[in-house]
Design a protein around this motif. Structure first.
Motif, mmCIF file in Angstrom:
data_model
loop_
_atom_site.group_PDB
_atom_site.id
_atom_site.type_symbol
_atom_site.label_atom_id
_atom_site.label_comp_id
_atom_site.label_asym_id
_atom_site.label_seq_id
_atom_site.Cartn_x
_atom_site.Cartn_y
_atom_site.Cartn_z
ATOM 1 N N THR A 1 0.852 -1.187 0.000
ATOM 2 C CA THR A 1 0.000 0.000 0.000
ATOM 3 C C THR A 1 0.886 1.235 0.000
ATOM 4 O O THR A 1 2.112 1.139 0.134
ATOM 5 N N PHE A 2 0.284 2.386 -0.187
ATOM 6 C CA PHE A 2 1.045 3.632 -0.045
ATOM 7 C C PHE A 2 0.159 4.748 0.470
ATOM 8 O O PHE A 2 -1.064 4.641 0.486
ATOM 9 N N GLY A 3 0.828 5.798 0.945
ATOM 10 C CA GLY A 3 0.130 6.943 1.498
ATOM 11 C C GLY A 3 0.179 8.132 0.557
ATOM 12 O O GLY A 3 0.351 8.005 -0.660
ATOM 13 N N PHE A 4 0.075 9.293 1.138
ATOM 14 C CA PHE A 4 -0.086 10.538 0.378
ATOM 15 C C PHE A 4 1.001 11.528 0.789
ATOM 16 O O PHE A 4 1.369 11.617 1.959
ATOM 17 N N THR A 5 1.517 12.248 -0.187
ATOM 18 C CA THR A 5 2.431 13.349 0.107
ATOM 19 C C THR A 5 1.888 14.634 -0.494
ATOM 20 O O THR A 5 1.464 14.657 -1.657
ATOM 21 N N SER A 6 1.860 15.655 0.301
ATOM 22 C CA SER A 6 1.364 16.945 -0.176
ATOM 23 C C SER A 6 2.422 17.716 -0.944
ATOM 24 O O SER A 6 2.119 18.716 -1.593
ATOM 25 N N GLY A 7 3.664 17.264 -0.860
ATOM 26 C CA GLY A 7 4.753 17.995 -1.502
ATOM 27 C C GLY A 7 5.298 19.118 -0.654
ATOM 28 O O GLY A 7 6.170 19.872 -1.094
ATOM 29 N N ASN A 8 4.798 19.250 0.572
ATOM 30 C CA ASN A 8 5.265 20.320 1.452
ATOM 31 C C ASN A 8 5.433 19.783 2.884
ATOM 32 O O ASN A 8 4.459 19.717 3.631
ATOM 33 N N PRO A 9 6.662 19.389 3.267
ATOM 34 C CA PRO A 9 7.882 19.383 2.450
ATOM 35 C C PRO A 9 7.875 18.233 1.454
ATOM 36 O O PRO A 9 7.187 17.235 1.669
ATOM 37 N N PRO A 10 8.638 18.352 0.384
ATOM 38 C CA PRO A 10 8.643 17.302 -0.630
ATOM 39 C C PRO A 10 9.389 16.060 -0.161
ATOM 40 O O PRO A 10 10.304 16.138 0.664
ATOM 41 N N CYS A 11 8.973 14.921 -0.686
ATOM 42 C CA CYS A 11 9.702 13.670 -0.501
ATOM 43 C C CYS A 11 10.691 13.555 -1.660
ATOM 44 O O CYS A 11 10.303 13.690 -2.825
ATOM 45 N N LEU A 12 11.948 13.311 -1.346
ATOM 46 C CA LEU A 12 13.010 13.426 -2.340
ATOM 47 C C LEU A 12 13.786 12.122 -2.483
ATOM 48 O O LEU A 12 13.997 11.396 -1.512
ATOM 49 N N ALA A 13 14.224 11.857 -3.712
ATOM 50 C CA ALA A 13 15.090 10.715 -4.012
ATOM 51 C C ALA A 13 16.320 11.235 -4.740
ATOM 52 O O ALA A 13 16.212 11.803 -5.834
ATOM 53 N N VAL A 14 17.484 11.065 -4.118
ATOM 54 C CA VAL A 14 18.749 11.541 -4.679
ATOM 55 C C VAL A 14 19.519 10.343 -5.221
ATOM 56 O O VAL A 14 19.628 9.316 -4.534
ATOM 57 N N PRO A 15 20.038 10.431 -6.463
ATOM 58 C CA PRO A 15 20.725 9.274 -7.033
ATOM 59 C C PRO A 15 22.027 8.955 -6.298
ATOM 60 O O PRO A 15 22.799 9.852 -5.955
ATOM 61 N N VAL A 16 22.232 7.678 -6.019
ATOM 62 C CA VAL A 16 23.487 7.157 -5.472
ATOM 63 C C VAL A 16 23.813 5.894 -6.257
ATOM 64 O O VAL A 16 23.002 5.423 -7.061
ATOM 65 N N LYS A 17 24.958 5.324 -6.049
ATOM 66 C CA LYS A 17 25.362 4.141 -6.791
ATOM 67 C C LYS A 17 24.363 3.003 -6.575
ATOM 68 O O LYS A 17 24.103 2.605 -5.449
ATOM 69 N N GLY A 18 23.784 2.545 -7.640
ATOM 70 C CA GLY A 18 22.876 1.409 -7.580
ATOM 71 C C GLY A 18 21.446 1.746 -7.232
ATOM 72 O O GLY A 18 20.598 0.845 -7.158
ATOM 73 N N GLY A 19 21.142 3.021 -7.020
ATOM 74 C CA GLY A 19 19.768 3.330 -6.658
ATOM 75 C C GLY A 19 19.570 4.753 -6.203
ATOM 76 O O GLY A 19 20.108 5.700 -6.791
ATOM 77 N N TRP A 20 18.797 4.899 -5.105
ATOM 78 C CA TRP A 20 18.390 6.212 -4.643
ATOM 79 C C TRP A 20 18.500 6.307 -3.121
ATOM 80 O O TRP A 20 18.300 5.331 -2.413
ATOM 81 N N LYS A 21 18.823 7.479 -2.648
ATOM 82 C CA LYS A 21 18.750 7.774 -1.217
ATOM 83 C C LYS A 21 17.474 8.575 -1.006
ATOM 84 O O LYS A 21 17.295 9.657 -1.548
ATOM 85 N N VAL A 22 16.570 8.015 -0.204
ATOM 86 C CA VAL A 22 15.220 8.546 -0.102
ATOM 87 C C VAL A 22 14.978 9.139 1.278
ATOM 88 O O VAL A 22 15.314 8.531 2.302
ATOM 89 N N ASN A 23 14.360 10.329 1.279
ATOM 90 C CA ASN A 23 13.902 10.978 2.506
ATOM 91 C C ASN A 23 12.476 11.461 2.274
ATOM 92 O O ASN A 23 12.185 12.109 1.264
#
Length: 422
Positions: free
Chosen positions: A124-146
């Motif tokens: 399942t998943f939830g909802f993000t309003s974008g404030n603050p945004p949920c971010l994925a930064v590229p790293v080797k082999g994938g993403w660093k997610v906050n």
């Protein structure tokens, strides 16, 4: 690699559809008996989950290639409505999980197996309003997610969770498309890897969905555990006559996956409302057969006004349910012949989903009032269902703005396409 259907046919037979709806209806006594515990715990208890898994209620729209039922949206909607007759929170979790699980059509075979080969898998998943945004930064082999996501219905019983993120460059700056929209992907994360708050879902109705908030900090997500399914806004805003972009990441070729996540979500969540209303009507009929109001010289059953109200309620629910099923059948046929749902039918589907919620709320409210003082006691089923259906109606699918979109179209105006069903 594209995955073909495991079955040689790409349709769901009437017999199969009835079997699944009957299977859901068979759970009603258990769910009704468990409803007070579900509400009190704000979660689906283990015995309830055992029964739902045994009946494969979380696998209705999963691909056949991973042991799912791959039901058409019309059958899925009827299954959800049947579950809601027993308990609305259980039905809501199933509907939300089904929407999210459409992502299974977009992942590599090894990812599909890792997440969904477990017969007790719940995504399942939830909802993000974008404030603050949920971010994925590229790293080797994938993403660093906050990020932090709210309204995570079913998150307590999930085995995997999704999180919609804005994609960034190496410096952490969100990327944008030429038209100014953010580049987004949905991250697929093990439930064990997230931090789940269990103190946010203190609400009036649908208490048992446990729609709490979850978050991750610097979580590594491998590249293959992210998808761009059609939950994104890109197809929601296309004007009439404009086709959506190709979907190179979609690996399942079955007709079901030519429908959007949004259609599965809207049809499923609105069907929760009609299931609640049907259960309320059934309970009111039982009450009317035995109750004589204080200072009345006849029973509720013998009151002509009550007789008319029961007939009105039944007619309203039957028409609302039948209209949506009819339109979903048409959408299936269009996906078979044209590969997508046409714009005019999208408008009708938007109306039908919102109408289901409106009709259900009106029926429950009417019967709640006709039941009199009986309805206010927690020992009777009316007050919980009253709260549940009004909570459903507050959700975005029930907003009158959804009808406004249809009215704009019929009056020759440009609809607010962000809230259409692609």
């Amino acid at each position: 690699m594209k995955r073909e259907n495991a079955s040689t046919r790409d349709t769901v037979s009437a017999e199969t559809s009835r079997k699944w709806v009957d299977r859901a209806k068979a759970l009603k006594p258990l769910l009704e008996a468990a409803a007070p515990r579900i509400e009190q715990s704000r979660n689906l208890p283990p015995d309830v989950m055992d029964a739902l898994h045994e009946a494969q209620m979380f696998r209705t729209v999963l691909p056949r290639s991973v042991g799912g039922a791959e039901l058409d949206p019309a059958t899925h909607a009827q299954v959800v409505a049947a579950i809601a007759e027993g308990d609305a929170s259980a039905a809501w979790c199933i509907a939300q999980s089904a929407c999210a699980s459409m992502a299974a059509a977009y992942v590599a075979p090894e990812v599909l197996q890792e997440i969904w080969s477990d017969p007790r898998a719940v995504f399942t998943f939830g909802f993000t309003s974008g404030n603050p945004p949920c971010l994925a930064v590229p790293v080797k082999g994938g993403w660093k997610v906050n990020g932090t996501w709210t309204f995570g219905s079913g998150s307590h019983v999930a085995t995997w969770l999704g999180g919609h993120c804005r994609m960034c460059d190496e410096s952490g700056t969100p990327l944008k498309r030429p038209d100014g929209r953010f580049v987004e992907r949905t991250m697929l994360m093990p439930r064990s890897a997230v931090t789940l708050r269990d103190d946010t879902w203190e609400v009036m109705g649908l208490c048992g969905t446990g729609s709490d908030t979850y978050s991750v900090t610097d979580l590594f997500v491998p590249t293959e555990f992210s998808v761009v399914p059609r939950v994104s806004a890109r197809d929601h805003q296309l004007p009439e006559g404009v086709r959506g972009e190709p979907e190179p990441e979609r690996r399942e070729m079955g007709t079901l996956y030519r429908h959007s996540m949004q259609l599965v979500a809207s049809a499923g969540l609105s069907s929760v409302a009609v299931g609640i209303a049907q259960a309320t009507l059934d309970a009111f009929i039982l009450l009317a057969r035995k109750k004589s109001p204080f200072n009345a010289n006849q029973s509720l059953r013998d009151d002509g006004w009550v007789q008319a109200r029961v007939a009105q309620a039944d007619a309203s629910l039957c028409s609302a349910k039948s209209w949506l099923v009819q339109l979903l059948d048409q959408a299936w046929d269009e996906c078979v012949t044209a590969g997508e749902v046409s714009f005019p039918l999208r408008i009708k589907l938007r109306q039908a989903c919102t109408h289901q919620i409106d009709a259900a709320r009106e029926v429950v409210t009417m019967l709640f009032l006709e039941a009199g003082a009986t309805a206010i006691f927690r020992s009777n089923p009316f007050e919980r269902r009253f709260r549940d259906v009004h909570t459903v109606s507050i959700q975005v699918q029930g907003s009158v703005a959804r009808m406004q979109t249809a009215g704009q179209y019929y009056l020759g105006l440009a609809p607010q396409q962000m809230i259409l069903i692609p």
